[in-house]
Design an enzyme around this catalytic site. Sequence first.
Site, PDB file in Angstrom:
ATOM      1  N   CYS A   1       0.813  -1.221   0.000  1.00 22.14           N
ATOM      2  CA  CYS A   1       0.000   0.000   0.000  1.00 22.14           C
ATOM      3  C   CYS A   1       0.846   1.270   0.000  1.00 22.14           C
ATOM      4  CB  CYS A   1      -0.981  -0.014   1.174  1.00 22.14           C
ATOM      5  SG  CYS A   1      -0.229   0.046   2.826  1.00 22.14           S
TER       6      CYS A   1
ATOM      7  N   HIS B   1      -2.337   1.029   7.057  1.00 24.84           N
ATOM      8  CA  HIS B   1      -2.767   0.964   5.662  1.00 24.84           C
ATOM      9  C   HIS B   1      -3.002   2.365   5.115  1.00 24.84           C
ATOM     10  CE1 HIS B   1      -4.226  -0.982   2.090  1.00 24.84           C
ATOM     11  NE2 HIS B   1      -5.395  -0.368   2.140  1.00 24.84           N
TER      12      HIS B   1
ATOM     13  N   HIS C   1      -6.017   1.125  -4.083  1.00 29.36           N
ATOM     14  CA  HIS C   1      -5.007   0.744  -3.092  1.00 29.36           C
ATOM     15  C   HIS C   1      -4.482  -0.657  -3.355  1.00 29.36           C
ATOM     16  CE1 HIS C   1      -8.156  -1.210  -0.133  1.00 29.36           C
ATOM     17  NE2 HIS C   1      -8.629  -1.204  -1.351  1.00 29.36           N
TER      18      HIS C   1
END
Length: 286
Positions: free
Chosen positions: A184, A230, A242
């Site tokens: 990510c 994240h 993502h």
Amino acid sequence: MTAYDPRITPANGHAAAHELRGLVQATRYVKGTVRTVQQPLVNLSDAPRGERSSQLLFGEAFRVIDERDGFAFGQSLRDGYCGYVISGALTRQEAATHWVAAPATHLYPKGRLKAPPEVAIFFGSQVRVTSDLGDFKKISTGHFIPTGHLQPLRARFSDTVGVADMFLGTPYLWGGSSRWGIDCSGLVQAALVACGLDCPRDSDQQRGVGRELHPEEPLQRGDLIFWSGHVGLMSDANTLLHANAHHMAVAYEPLVQARNRIAANTDGAEAGTGDIVMRRRPELRS
């Protein structure tokens, strides 16, 4: 001694960068030697033969602080991230002239379309062009790269989401930084750096990028959404782009769906837990 973040502190106990003298303990303090990555990818690990923290790309500069037993400890000049790489992945420093602006490109043995390519390098890799054949450019290794896959070193994109979209479908890889595999924060870093923004490696570090949105501000394309562990980019007011372990790939997903799923993640099945903790807007230079 003051505690420093080991991810961005060029010191490993055996040696430390000379500017850290008096700040961290080390047997010796050195200026370090800048070398260039000569492999398509090399893992940057938290210890010799340790876990991958990030990756360095072909042509990247790496400041070596300490070297022993086949591993070099040092610091990436791209983002200041520190760790260990295999010494054989590095060669003498070389100044680049261009960078790879396609998701990946082949290194051809000759400047011809049908010449069988020997290896591929990835988006963000840096090369030194030595001659221009029109459709192909020859680089310092003796290989040839399609001209359309290269941009001058200072050239930049203007749309972070457009850059991230080039990685769509890329397999999720913890610590990954390329089309071969990416995580990510690696995706966010690649997108922002390609648009001329400085961006650290990890999602917690990236919470300092741009400015925080006020609670009432609507989301827009390019905004960053953070959870604990994240991060993703908004492609529009409702859709997140993502790299994530749920899809095991770079994917588009409705923000509401991602938010609900990550909030329910209590068993560590994927990176990211809890509710959204921050929304930020990178500010592109005009």
